[in-house]
Structures are given as C-alpha cells and as structure tokens.
Scaffold this motif. Structure first.
Motif, PDB file in Angstrom:
ATOM      1  N   GLU A 190       0.844  -1.200   0.000  1.00 40.58           N
ATOM      2  CA  GLU A 190       0.000   0.000   0.000  1.00 40.58           C
ATOM      3  C   GLU A 190       0.875   1.243   0.000  1.00 40.58           C
ATOM      4  N   VAL A 191       1.894   1.240   0.836  1.00 42.99           N
ATOM      5  CA  VAL A 191       2.890   2.315   0.847  1.00 42.99           C
ATOM      6  C   VAL A 191       4.137   1.751   1.530  1.00 42.99           C
ATOM      7  N   ASP A 192       5.267   1.896   0.875  1.00 37.36           N
ATOM      8  CA  ASP A 192       6.513   1.361   1.410  1.00 37.36           C
ATOM      9  C   ASP A 192       7.249   2.470   2.149  1.00 37.36           C
ATOM     10  N   LEU A 193       7.289   2.359   3.464  1.00 33.80           N
ATOM     11  CA  LEU A 193       7.892   3.393   4.298  1.00 33.80           C
ATOM     12  C   LEU A 193       9.407   3.304   4.329  1.00 33.80           C
ATOM     13  N   ASN A 194       9.962   2.295   3.686  1.00 30.95           N
ATOM     14  CA  ASN A 194      11.421   2.184   3.592  1.00 30.95           C
ATOM     15  C   ASN A 194      11.937   2.659   2.230  1.00 30.95           C
ATOM     16  N   ARG A 195      11.089   3.381   1.527  1.00 32.61           N
ATOM     17  CA  ARG A 195      11.488   3.975   0.251  1.00 32.61           C
ATOM     18  C   ARG A 195      11.168   5.461   0.261  1.00 32.61           C
ATOM     19  N   PRO A 196      11.895   6.234  -0.536  1.00 33.02           N
ATOM     20  CA  PRO A 196      11.560   7.664  -0.593  1.00 33.02           C
ATOM     21  C   PRO A 196      10.147   7.864  -1.121  1.00 33.02           C
ATOM     22  N   ARG A 197       9.596   8.999  -0.833  1.00 37.44           N
ATOM     23  CA  ARG A 197       8.198   9.278  -1.176  1.00 37.44           C
ATOM     24  C   ARG A 197       7.909   9.012  -2.652  1.00 37.44           C
ATOM     25  N   ALA A 198       8.815   9.391  -3.540  1.00 41.87           N
ATOM     26  CA  ALA A 198       8.586   9.252  -4.978  1.00 41.87           C
ATOM     27  C   ALA A 198       8.493   7.797  -5.419  1.00 41.87           C
ATOM     28  N   LYS A 199       9.030   6.868  -4.607  1.00 42.70           N
ATOM     29  CA  LYS A 199       9.012   5.454  -4.967  1.00 42.70           C
ATOM     30  C   LYS A 199       8.269   4.601  -3.945  1.00 42.70           C
ATOM     31  N   ALA A 200       7.471   5.244  -3.107  1.00 44.53           N
ATOM     32  CA  ALA A 200       6.819   4.535  -2.015  1.00 44.53           C
ATOM     33  C   ALA A 200       5.691   3.627  -2.482  1.00 44.53           C
ATOM     34  N   ILE A 201       5.183   3.845  -3.700  1.00 41.80           N
ATOM     35  CA  ILE A 201       4.148   2.981  -4.271  1.00 41.80           C
ATOM     36  C   ILE A 201       4.717   2.419  -5.562  1.00 41.80           C
ATOM     37  N   SER A 202       5.082   1.151  -5.534  1.00 42.38           N
ATOM     38  CA  SER A 202       5.823   0.578  -6.649  1.00 42.38           C
ATOM     39  C   SER A 202       4.933   0.332  -7.860  1.00 42.38           C
ATOM     40  N   THR A 203       5.386   0.799  -9.015  1.00 42.81           N
ATOM     41  CA  THR A 203       4.726   0.511 -10.292  1.00 42.81           C
ATOM     42  C   THR A 203       5.646  -0.236 -11.239  1.00 42.81           C
ATOM     43  N   ASN A 204       6.873  -0.510 -10.785  1.00 44.96           N
ATOM     44  CA  ASN A 204       7.869  -1.166 -11.616  1.00 44.96           C
ATOM     45  C   ASN A 204       8.205  -2.533 -11.025  1.00 44.96           C
ATOM     46  N   PRO A 205       7.918  -3.637 -11.743  1.00 42.29           N
ATOM     47  CA  PRO A 205       8.222  -4.970 -11.206  1.00 42.29           C
ATOM     48  C   PRO A 205       9.684  -5.151 -10.819  1.00 42.29           C
ATOM     49  N   ALA A 206      10.576  -4.382 -11.426  1.00 41.90           N
ATOM     50  CA  ALA A 206      11.988  -4.488 -11.076  1.00 41.90           C
ATOM     51  C   ALA A 206      12.235  -4.097  -9.616  1.00 41.90           C
ATOM     52  N   ASP A 207      11.324  -3.292  -9.050  1.00 38.10           N
ATOM     53  CA  ASP A 207      11.460  -2.874  -7.655  1.00 38.10           C
ATOM     54  C   ASP A 207      10.865  -3.884  -6.688  1.00 38.10           C
ATOM     55  N   THR A 208      10.137  -4.866  -7.199  1.00 35.22           N
ATOM     56  CA  THR A 208       9.419  -5.807  -6.331  1.00 35.22           C
ATOM     57  C   THR A 208       9.675  -7.247  -6.773  1.00 35.22           C
ATOM     58  N   TRP A 209      10.943  -7.585  -6.978  1.00 31.95           N
ATOM     59  CA  TRP A 209      11.366  -8.960  -7.241  1.00 31.95           C
ATOM     60  C   TRP A 209      10.638  -9.567  -8.443  1.00 31.95           C
ATOM     61  N   GLY A 210      10.334  -8.719  -9.428  1.00 35.21           N
ATOM     62  CA  GLY A 210       9.658  -9.188 -10.626  1.00 35.21           C
ATOM     63  C   GLY A 210       8.153  -9.295 -10.511  1.00 35.21           C
ATOM     64  N   LEU A 211       7.597  -8.973  -9.361  1.00 35.47           N
ATOM     65  CA  LEU A 211       6.153  -9.056  -9.162  1.00 35.47           C
ATOM     66  C   LEU A 211       5.446  -7.844  -9.778  1.00 35.47           C
ATOM     67  N   GLN A 212       4.365  -8.119 -10.483  1.00 32.38           N
ATOM     68  CA  GLN A 212       3.504  -7.052 -10.980  1.00 32.38           C
ATOM     69  C   GLN A 212       2.450  -6.788  -9.916  1.00 32.38           C
ATOM     70  N   VAL A 213       2.594  -5.693  -9.188  1.00 34.25           N
ATOM     71  CA  VAL A 213       1.726  -5.432  -8.043  1.00 34.25           C
ATOM     72  C   VAL A 213       0.349  -4.947  -8.481  1.00 34.25           C
ATOM     73  N   TRP A 214       0.314  -4.036  -9.456  1.00 33.10           N
ATOM     74  CA  TRP A 214      -0.935  -3.394  -9.844  1.00 33.10           C
ATOM     75  C   TRP A 214      -1.324  -3.770 -11.274  1.00 33.10           C
ATOM     76  N   LYS A 215      -2.624  -3.829 -11.535  1.00 35.06           N
ATOM     77  CA  LYS A 215      -3.124  -4.154 -12.870  1.00 35.06           C
ATOM     78  C   LYS A 215      -2.860  -3.029 -13.865  1.00 35.06           C
ATOM     79  N   GLY A 216      -2.781  -1.834 -13.377  1.00 37.74           N
ATOM     80  CA  GLY A 216      -2.528  -0.660 -14.216  1.00 37.74           C
ATOM     81  C   GLY A 216      -2.302   0.549 -13.335  1.00 37.74           C
ATOM     82  N   PRO A 217      -2.268   1.739 -13.903  1.00 42.28           N
ATOM     83  CA  PRO A 217      -2.048   2.951 -13.104  1.00 42.28           C
ATOM     84  C   PRO A 217      -3.136   3.123 -12.038  1.00 42.28           C
TER      85      PRO A 217
END
Length: 283
Positions: free
Chosen positions: A89-116
């Motif tokens: 929902e929000v990653d508090l261990n990342r800076p504000r600009a990257k706190a909501i991941s939209t890039n699978p490269a940031d989440t071990w290849g996982l696609q977190v969201w279906k779209g924007p």
C-alpha cells in the motif's frame, strides 16, 4: 512499558505530543523510558478496501513478500513501532517518490498493480508516508533531547526460497541467517557497538546451532528509512537494520515456528542489553 495514552507528557513539547498522539490505523506506537527504538515497518498486511480491485496478485503472494512476525522481535525496544499497513500500500522504507511501486523491477519481478492507480488513491497512500515521517521526526527529536543518542533497530525479514516450495533454497554464502545493515551508522562513533551487537547475536543458538550473522551482505544501502535517519540526525542515531532470513517460517505455506522466533527474539534482547550502556552514557 507504557502505552501511548499512559506515557508521561513531561518528555514531549506540546507540538510533538500532538503529532505523536494523533491516532493512526496504520501503525502501533508504544513508548517506554529508554534510548532503544525497535521498528517493524514491513510487518503489516492490512490494505484498504479501495485498493483491492487494482491488485494484480493474490493475498498469499502479497503476504509472502511482507515481513510477518517481525513485530514480535520489536518487543526488545523501549519504544516499539509496528506498522500495520502492507508495504504494497505504501513502502515506508522507500523515498516518497518510490513509495508505491509501479515497476516490477522494484518488487522482485512481481507485478503489483493491474494498471495505473487513480491519483486519489496515490495521494491517500502518500499521506501515510508523510504522517509517518512527521511522527518519527517528532519522536527522534524528543528522544535525542532526553537521551543524547538513540539506538534504532530497523527489523525486517527476507525470502530465501524464491524458486519455489520444492526448490533448493538460496545458497548460504549470500544469505546469512541475520544480515546486519550498518551502512548508515557512523563507524567512528558506533563501530564498536555494531561489532559487539553482532558478536552477541552470533553467540545465541537458534534451531540448535549458532546463527550466521554478517554485515552488509544482501543490500548495498540500508533503505530509505535508516538513510533518512542518518541524513537528519547523523551520529546521534545509531541505526542497525536487521534482515532475518525466513528460517523461522515456511515462505510458501506461511506456517511459522514460534520457538525459532522466540530464539531470535531472545538473542536480539541479549544484544540490546550488551550495548545499552553506550546509549545511557550519552545523557
């Protein structure tokens, strides 16, 4: 140990008290009188209902990459901060600009969201990030004023069986039982503390053997949270990030071995007790 409602206001100015006493559904904060803070900012699994339709993976997959039971280790702190909200929902261990991941490269290849995500949802999540850092800033300001310096334990866990439940675990050389992130503490001021802390952890048996405890093996940086602490407070805060390999549970079934969790907790308590004097001496 006192709850937030019971904690004496004498240690906090009016403004800081207002920030700290604002109720939050996103974390639990318990205050006690001592210089050790233990945080479990990825322990949470909660996610608000309005985000669920946008998720691209299951609840089980989400839980696999959170840090379950790390809140049980945070009981070693005089001050305990456990986040209920999922890191997705929000990653508090990342800076504000990257706190909501939209890039699978940031989440071990996982696609977190279906779209924007809608802007309104993004802003709701980022507001949690803003409140969290405002609250921690108030807490650190007042603790440093009272104690002179603070030991902050940033507690996490990590997966080592990503190839599947029946696959071989990740090779031990790059995956210690406890990886201590000490890149964001001042080594001239706190190097001896970090060494003693690691030594005590190594001496406490877990699962019938001495744990493999090393420094800065898995991550080059300590994450945004400890980096922010160092940038803001310098040598006044000794932040140690602890990454526990999930040998205390089965990553794929979520079944936990509470005896191993308790052994990790006991070792962590011993390590805190061994270095506590360094922080009491700052007064």
């Amino acid at each position: 140990m006192q709850s937030l409602q019971e904690f004496s206001p004498q240690f906090f100015s009016r403004d800081e008290q207002l920030v700290l006493e604002q109720p939050s559904d996103d974390w639990d904060l318990v205050l006690g009188d001592g210089p050790v803070v233990a945080t479990a900012i990825h322990d949470g699994h909660a996610m608000r209902d309005s985000l669920l339709p946008y998720l691209a993976f299951s609840e089980e997959e989400r839980r696999r990459d959170e840090d379950p039971l790390t809140g049980m280790l945070a009981v070693v702190g005089d001050v305990r901060l456990t986040v209920r909200t999922s890191r997705f929902e929000v990653d508090l261990n990342r800076p504000r600009a990257k706190a909501i991941s939209t890039n699978p490269a940031d989440t071990w290849g996982l696609q977190v969201w279906k779209g924007p995500l809608p802007d309104a949802e993004l802003e709701r999540s980022l507001a949690i990030h803003d409140r969290f850092y405002a609250m921690v800033g108030s807490l650190m300001d007042e603790m440093i004023e009272r104690w002179g310096c603070v030991l902050l334990l940033d507690i996490h866990s990590y997966n080592h069986r990503r190839d599947g439940a029946d696959a071989e675990p990740a090779e031990p050389h790059r995956n210690p039982d406890i990886d201590l992130g000490v890149t964001t503490l001042d080594p001239r001021r706190w190097g001896r503390v970090a060494d003693r802390f690691a030594e005590v952890l190594r001496g406490h048996e877990v699962g019938g053997r001495r744990p493999d405890v090393r420094e800065n093996v898995r991550y080059e940086g300590g994450g945004h949270f400890p980096e922010w602490l160092y940038a803001t407070y310098g040598e006044r805060v000794c932040a140690i990030s602890l990454e526990y390999k999930k040998i205390y549970m089965d990553e794929w079934t979520a079944q936990a071995d509470i005896a191993v969790v308790e052994q990790f907790r006991a070792g962590l308590q011993d390590a805190v007790d061994a270095v506590r004097g360094e922080f009491l001496a700052c007064r």
